[in-house]
Design an enzyme around this catalytic site. Structure first.
Site, PDB file in Angstrom:
ATOM      1  N   ASP A 197     -19.586  23.021 -13.304  1.00 23.21           N
ATOM      2  CA  ASP A 197     -20.106  22.661 -14.623  1.00 23.21           C
ATOM      3  C   ASP A 197     -19.960  23.853 -15.564  1.00 23.21           C
ATOM      4  O   ASP A 197     -20.503  24.940 -15.293  1.00 23.21           O
ATOM      5  CB  ASP A 197     -21.566  22.240 -14.531  1.00 23.21           C
ATOM      6  CG  ASP A 197     -21.730  20.852 -13.935  1.00 23.21           C
ATOM      7  OD1 ASP A 197     -20.777  20.066 -14.017  1.00 23.21           O
ATOM      8  OD2 ASP A 197     -22.800  20.553 -13.399  1.00 23.21           O
ATOM      9  N   ASP A 236     -22.124  11.208 -12.734  1.00 24.87           N
ATOM     10  CA  ASP A 236     -22.696  12.544 -12.626  1.00 24.87           C
ATOM     11  C   ASP A 236     -24.073  12.548 -13.266  1.00 24.87           C
ATOM     12  O   ASP A 236     -24.220  12.233 -14.449  1.00 24.87           O
ATOM     13  CB  ASP A 236     -21.778  13.534 -13.349  1.00 24.87           C
ATOM     14  CG  ASP A 236     -22.246  14.975 -13.229  1.00 24.87           C
ATOM     15  OD1 ASP A 236     -23.280  15.225 -12.589  1.00 24.87           O
ATOM     16  OD2 ASP A 236     -21.567  15.857 -13.783  1.00 24.87           O
TER      17      ASP A 236
END
Length: 220
Positions: A33, A174
Site C-alpha cells: 500500500d 481490499d
C-alpha cells in the site's frame, strides 16, 4: 479457490521488508500500500527505487497499490521497481481521463499487469471503458487510507452487478477482510482478497491467519 494477498502498510523500508518475510512462504503475491498523505489522509513508505533489489530477491510477486495524487508523475519509477502488478485509482484521474489512458498504455507496454481501483462510493460503470484494458478490477470495501476499518457490505451488490456484466473479469477486493467477511466477498463474486490487519495481527502468526482465511472460504 480465491487467492489471498497480504496487504502491507509500512512506514519505512525495514518494516516493509519484515512484513514481506512474514508471509512470503505462504502466498504467491503481496500487496504494498503506497499512500502520499494527499490522495488519502495517511502516508506510508513510498520509494520505488528501494524496491528493485528486494523484488529480485523475494519469492513472491509484488503488487503496488498506488493511493497517490498524480500517479502519472511516478508510474515509470514503479515500473522500474520490479513489481508485477500496478493498481491505479480511477479517482486519481478525475478531471483528466486522457492521463488515465496514457498511464494504462505505459503500464501495458511494460508487460506489467494492470488493476484499476474504485472507491466504495464509485459505481463500477464509471470505469466501464477501461475494463477490457485491465487485468484486474480492484474494488475497495473500505475508504482507502487506513487499515483496520469495517467492511462495507453495500459494496457486495456492486461486485455482483459487475460480475453479471463481466463474469470472466478478475475482481480483487481490499478492506475489512476477516473470517466473516471473506466468504461474503467471495460469494458476491470476488476472486482475490487483499487482507491486511487480520493477517498481521493474528495471534498465531501470519501463516496461520492465511490458513484460517482459506478455510473460511473453502466451500465457495
Amino acid at each position: 479457490m480465491a487467492e489471498i494477498i497480504p496487504a502491507i502498510i509500512a512506514k519505512n523500508f525495514d518494516e516493509l521488508h519484515e512484513k514481506i518475510k512474514k508471509v512470503e512462504n505462504f502466498v504467491d503475491w503481496v500487496q504494498i500500500d503506497v499512500m502520499d498523505g494527499k490522495f488519502v489522509p495517511n502516508s506510508t513508505w513510498n520509494n520505488p527505487a528501494e524496491l528493485k533489489e528486494l523484488s529480485r530477491q523475494t519469492g513472491v510477486n509484488l503488487e503496488a497499490h498506488l493511493m497517490i495524487e498524480k500517479p502519472w508523475d511516478y508510474i515509470e519509477k514503479w515500473i522500474e521497481s520490479g513489481v508485477k502488478r500496478i493498481v491505479v485509482h480511477y479517482e486519481s484521474f478525475i478531471g483528466d481521463f486522457e492521463k488515465m489512458d496514457n498511464v494504462l498504455g505505459i503500464i501495458k507496454k511494460s508487460g506489467i499487469e494492470i488493476a484499476v481501483a474504485i472507491n466504495p462510493k464509485t459505481p463500477w460503470e464509471s470505469i466501464k471503458k477501461w475494463v477490457n484494458r485491465s487485468d484486474v478490477i480492484f474494488m475497495m470495501t473500505v475508504e482507502p487510507g487506513f487499515g483496520g476499518q469495517v467492511f462495507m457490505e453495500n459494496v457486495l451488490d456492486k461486485i455482483r452487478d459487475f460480475k453479471k456484466n463481466f463474469p470472466e473479469k478478475i475482481v480483487e477486493v481490499d478492506g475489512g477482510i476477516n473470517l466473516e467477511t471473506a466468504g461474503k466477498a467471495i460469494g458476491a463474486g470476488a476472486d482475490i482478497l487483499a487482507v491486511g490487519n487480520f493477517i498481521y495481527q493474528y495471534p498465531e502468526g501470519a501463516g496461520k491467519a492465511i490458513e484460517a482465511i482459506k478455510n473460511s472460504i473453502a466451500n465457495f
